[in-house]
Design a protein around this motif. Sequence first.
Motif, short mmCIF file in Angstrom:
data_model
loop_
_atom_site.label_atom_id
_atom_site.label_comp_id
_atom_site.label_asym_id
_atom_site.label_seq_id
_atom_site.Cartn_x
_atom_site.Cartn_y
_atom_site.Cartn_z
N LEU A 126 55.12 31.30 20.35
CA LEU A 126 54.63 32.26 21.33
C LEU A 126 53.93 31.52 22.46
N HIS A 127 53.97 32.11 23.62
CA HIS A 127 53.22 31.56 24.74
C HIS A 127 51.85 32.20 24.79
N LEU A 128 50.83 31.39 24.94
CA LEU A 128 49.49 31.94 25.04
C LEU A 128 48.98 31.79 26.47
N ILE A 129 48.80 32.92 27.12
CA ILE A 129 48.24 32.90 28.47
C ILE A 129 46.77 33.24 28.38
N ILE A 130 45.94 32.31 28.81
CA ILE A 130 44.50 32.52 28.72
C ILE A 130 43.93 32.91 30.08
N HIS A 131 43.23 34.00 30.09
CA HIS A 131 42.52 34.41 31.30
C HIS A 131 41.03 34.45 31.00
N LEU A 132 40.25 33.88 31.88
CA LEU A 132 38.80 33.93 31.69
C LEU A 132 38.21 35.06 32.51
N THR A 133 37.39 35.86 31.88
CA THR A 133 36.83 37.02 32.57
C THR A 133 35.42 36.76 33.09
N ASN A 134 34.78 35.75 32.51
CA ASN A 134 33.40 35.48 32.90
C ASN A 134 32.55 36.74 32.73
N ASP A 135 32.98 37.58 31.80
CA ASP A 135 32.30 38.86 31.54
C ASP A 135 32.19 39.72 32.80
N ASP A 136 33.17 39.59 33.64
CA ASP A 136 33.21 40.35 34.89
C ASP A 136 34.36 41.35 34.78
N SER A 137 34.02 42.63 34.88
CA SER A 137 35.05 43.65 34.65
C SER A 137 36.15 43.62 35.72
N ALA A 138 35.81 43.15 36.91
CA ALA A 138 36.83 43.07 37.96
C ALA A 138 37.87 42.01 37.59
N LEU A 139 37.39 40.88 37.11
CA LEU A 139 38.32 39.83 36.68
C LEU A 139 39.14 40.29 35.49
N GLU A 140 38.50 41.04 34.63
CA GLU A 140 39.20 41.55 33.45
C GLU A 140 40.34 42.49 33.87
N ARG A 141 40.02 43.36 34.77
CA ARG A 141 41.03 44.30 35.26
C ARG A 141 42.20 43.55 35.87
N GLN A 142 41.87 42.57 36.67
CA GLN A 142 42.90 41.78 37.33
C GLN A 142 43.79 41.07 36.32
#
Lengths: 329, 329
Positions: B93-109
């Motif tokens: 499987l491919h694992l794509i990691i996104h960091l949110t920095n606990d920021d909901s805007a980044l999470e949404r993105q």
Amino acid sequence: MTKRVTIKSIAQDLGISHMTVSRALSDHPNVHKDKREAIKARARELGYVPNAAAKAMRGDGTKIVGLLLPNITNEFYARFANAMALACEANSLHLIIHLTNDDSALERQALERLREVQAMAVLMVPTPATSPHEQPSASGLNVIQLVRQRAIDGTSGTVLIDDHKAIHDAVVHLAQQGHRAIGFIGANNNLSSGKQRLAAFRAGLTTTGLSEDAALVHTGSPSFEMGRSCFGKLLKGKSATALVCGGVEISNGALSALMEHGPGSAKQLAFIGYGDPSYYRWLAGGISTIRLPIDALAQEAMALLQPNGDAAKGSGLRKLNAELVLRGP
Amino acid sequence: MTKRVTIKSIAQDLGISHMTVSRALSDHPNVHKDKREAIKARARELGYVPNAAAKAMRGDGTKIVGLLLPNITNEFYARFANAMALACEANSLHLIIHLTNDDSALERQALERLREVQAMAVLMVPTPATSPHEQPSASGLNVIQLVRQRAIDGTSGTVLIDDHKAIHDAVVHLAQQGHRAIGFIGANNNLSSGKQRLAAFRAGLTTTGLSEDAALVHTGSPSFEMGRSCFGKLLKGKSATALVCGGVEISNGALSALMEHGPGSAKQLAFIGYGDPSYYRWLAGGISTIRLPIDALAQEAMALLQPNGDAAKGSGLRKLNAELVLRGP
DNA sequence: ATGAAAGCGCTAACAC
DNA sequence: GTGTTAGCGCTTTCAT
């Protein structure tokens, strides 16, 4: 689960051609303004997101960046991955992380999978060299090598760390403190960086007029366990009074062995680590170390991802300086 | 750069239909055996790799797993990401990691981008709650929540950590040691886990007959800096003799402040951390802590990725126990 | 300003 | 056992 919202489904919903929708969403001028806004609004309403696969199939590129690291528990790699991930976040890129565990088979597999998804670029810390016929086929991949260097097909850039001075200075420093039995644990010749670090260590000995004691120099495939076990050997044999580490995994492994020997031994053996995990400063009154420029590394790597200014700046090989950080009483 | 090798280019090269190639490569029975082998050999020769985008577009799924974490420098998240990456490696499987920095805007993105690539599943540590109308649209996404829980559209599974007993026991232990001014730093009510940890702390106080001192309890959005600054407040105000941390970032932040206060203060203040970074054991004679079951967490998460046995085992909510680890003289 | 057609790589569903 | 067609979602090219 509702069916996926596509450009066509929006068109049908609005009773128009899917082309008009496409143009509207990509702000093409040739769309009536009112219509464009209406389309955009409806798309947002429906929760439309463009299909990356379709775009990729047309040859529009994938916005996918691969990152191959030995592991991510080592703080050095973790911090680097963190920096890269943030940078990718900022540039709307996908970061696919594959761990190689310094295993060339896993590395090969990861590269193949990244070819499947047509990654726009691959940043990798190469595993120690394999036999030539095992060369991973990275054809079609835009490879950027980090920290270590190897002959890899498709390499378009390399960012290395120049730690010669830092290692050299570490040895000189130890000698000035009166140490005469200075040990070294580093990577073997499979890695050019391993070779160079050992050379730097030797250069330090030469500068200070010390001669190398083979019993105090250990090399091998760099890993936490290797650092641990070599540290053990170092203590058992002709005991060193100081140690220089030549690798981030090795450093942590050797340090773990040191700490288990009790708080006293840390004061008997002068330890100079490699990489600078956050906690080194708190251990045994402060662990001296060779600090690597993580943020600069990530920055250079990001710069090499951009198509522009790559060949412009020359060969695509950059070197960043490591820094000796002295701590302790 | 040579053009990409496709099933069609191989077919042309061999003077046959691309369908025969397709069948041969996927081991379909209806292909003459000799021909199949010949085709496979040629494909290998040419360095063929299937085009993931084309497969995705047909609706065959993507083998892409998204992972959303606040950061990856914190050893807890790094170790978890490491475990997940290895597990994904093993399952192709491919694992794509996104960091949110606990920021909901980044999470949404990040969620939106994962919809674009049609990730087969998303594992996420949700950011602290946002206002309801800001709910990220995760429709079409198979979401699995980790460690924290929030109302998120598309959630198919949740893996939480049950730290009630560990936190409760930590307080009881401190009380038994004679501490009467026990502080707590944790997340605020935006996170259900924050609420529960505070409740566990209070339960501990109740058990030991101690009453809560509001000046010793600090909550807020969990971060390294928050842990640091709250620790400072705790020392300045009515000084606590012991502290229990309720979050991995908070714990590291508070500990960093503690260490900077000098080696002596560590012995004056009984510190119980959260999460168990490798170096806690080496600090100030050993830092006690609440250890989280990282490998089990990754294992459960992987299990939830598999389509089978998901709903079978019930609601899709699992809880894993944290463990109090006592260290020091 | 809008629409229709073609094609990217792949495979299910039909021919033959 | 092998070949042909169609269509997944999208944009470029060519009509209208």
